[in-house]
Design an enzyme around this catalytic site. Structure first.
Site: not given
Ligand code: MEV
Length: 437
Positions: A85, A279, A295, A392
């Site tokens: 990413e 995530k 792992d 991003h």
């Molecule tokens: C993107 O990979 C992760 C985010 O969505 C995490 C979040 O919203 O805190 C930016």
């Protein structure tokens, strides 16, 4: 292609590729070349990778990057990160620098116990099983002496054995719960070998037990396996500073801290937000877990179960403002190793350990927890200030340019142009079209 293939694993690599091309890739004349393009020129290195799994045809590259300036317990680290990413490493580096200037990260290992279970069926008298288990316990311990020898010599091994009655939830369901200290090993093989051996002895002894013979009901082993849920293998990482120190040219410290804490509270309360929030944490955690040959599926499974330990799924991070101080921390279970498995096999994994100055498992737990905390800080900071798309898309620009087969010169021009202009797939497309016309 409706017939199953037999003896596939026995075919040579070339035969497997041919079979694949003939049966699934007829429409792609380049398929074989694509697989070959990723072979390593060094035959012995390629062989090493071939041997990791069955039916290896090629290698699948992911970027191996570095996030420098992580000050953890006053020691400076550069974190190796393996991830696809675009913005993750940049975000980690930013957060590391930000906290470097504010005293760095503090981290501590809270506990290191791993565990596994021998799952049983038993439909007899509970008391008989309990008595038998207490009698047999020393024999179970004894049975794993040879498996445990090296681990014990280093100070680890089996810690405790207990019988757990779950028959109120599932009729006839009991398990033997075993806890272990596996030191610098993740310990999956060690734990599973111990469990399987004890299960065998347990079942044999049960068959010979007079009590069960008299009652004509015997406990039966269903399966024996470690648990990837390790809430007794916990690490905590923290950052903290005066609220004033959070003021930047972009935002006021107090407003930022309040909004940040609110964002964490939302992630603690609302599962829809918590999953995305966590995530983002796993972006950092998985990247270091992968770079160090650990792992990541085990880590993922255990971490998410921990996030749901209070019977709802919530944030793994916490934040508070107390007086004039802002504190942000993470607590999570991590069963990882610095010896065994891929850690001493994959050349890049070995290099990752060198970059990290050869940490032991406890040190690595701290480093990984910090990676998760930093990643979450960077994400939430963007979310409550500029939004994430700015950073991003900046990182994603190169991916879009590559998709459109941009030349080096076009890429350079795009970098200049998109400093001032919003990046989207269509805006990049339009820019290139204009440039090329
Ligand atoms: C993107 O990979 C992760 C985010 O969505 C995490 C979040 O919203 O805190 C930016």
């Amino acid at each position: 292609m409706n017939q199953p293939v037999s003896g596939f694993s026995k075919k040579t690599k070339a035969e497997k590729i041919e079979w694949l091309a003939e049966n699934y890739l007829q429409n792609n004349p380049n398929s074989i070349q694509i697989l070959k393009d990723y072979w390593n020129e060094d035959a012995s290195l390629q062989q090493l990778h071939d041997d990791f799994i069955e039916n290896t045809l090629s290698n699948y590259y992911l970027p191996f990057g570095i996030a420098p300036n992580f000050l953890i317990n006053k020691k400076l680290y550069a974190l190796p990160m393996v991830i696809e990413e675009s913005s993750v490493v940049a975000a980690a580096s930013n957060a590391a620098k930000f906290w470097f200037e504010r005293g760095g990260f503090k981290a501590e290992v809270i506990s290191t116990d791993k565990n596994g279970q021998i799952h049983l069926n038993f439909y007899g008298k509970e008391k008989s099983l309990e008595t038998f288990f207490e009698e047999i316990k020393p024999k179970l311990r004894e049975s794993i002496q040879s498996i445990e020898k090296n681990m014990k010599a280093r100070g680890g091994g089996l810690l405790e054995l207990s019988l757990v009655d779950k028959s109120h939830i599932l009729e006839g369901y009991f398990y033997i719960h075993a806890t272990f200290e596996t030191l610098d090993a993740m310990g999956a093989n060690f734990i599973n070998s111990c469990l399987e051996k004890m299960a065998q002895v347990f079942e044999n002894e049960a068959r010979n037990s007079e009590v069960f013979q008299k009652e004509n009901t015997f406990p039966e082993v269903v399966m024996s396996i470690l648990s990837n849920y390790v809430p007794e293998c916990l690490v905590r990482a923290e950052v903290s500073c005066k609220i004033d120190e959070l003021t930047t040219k972009h935002h006021d410290g107090k407003q930022f801290a309040e909004k940040f804490v609110r964002a964490i509270e939302i992630a603690k309360t609302e599962t829809r937000r918590a999953v995305t929030h966590n995530k983002g944490i796993m972006n950092g955690i998985d990247a270091v877990v992968l770079a160090t040959g650990n792992d990541f599926r085990a880590v993922e499974a255990g971490v998410h179960a921990y996030a749901a330990k209070n019977n709802y799924y919530g944030s793994l991070t916490h934040a508070k403002i107390e007086g004039d101080t802002f504190t942000f921390w993470i607590e999570l279970p991590l069963a990882i190793g610095t010896i065994g498995g891929l850690t001493s096999l994959h050349p890049l994994t070995k290099l990752a350990f060198e970059i990290l100055q050869k940490p032991n498992a406890k040190e690595l737990m701290k480093i990984i927890a910090v990676a998760g905390l930093a990643q979450n800080f960077a994400a939430v900071r963007s979310l409550v200030t500029t939004g994430i798309q700015k950073g991003h898309m900046k990182m994603h620009l190169m991916n879009i340019m590559n998709q459109m087969q941009a030349t080096k010169d076009e890429k350079n021009k795009a970098l200049v142009y998109f400093k001032e202009n919003a990046i989207s797939h269509s805006s990049v497309e339009a820019f290139l079209k204009e440039l090329r016309s």
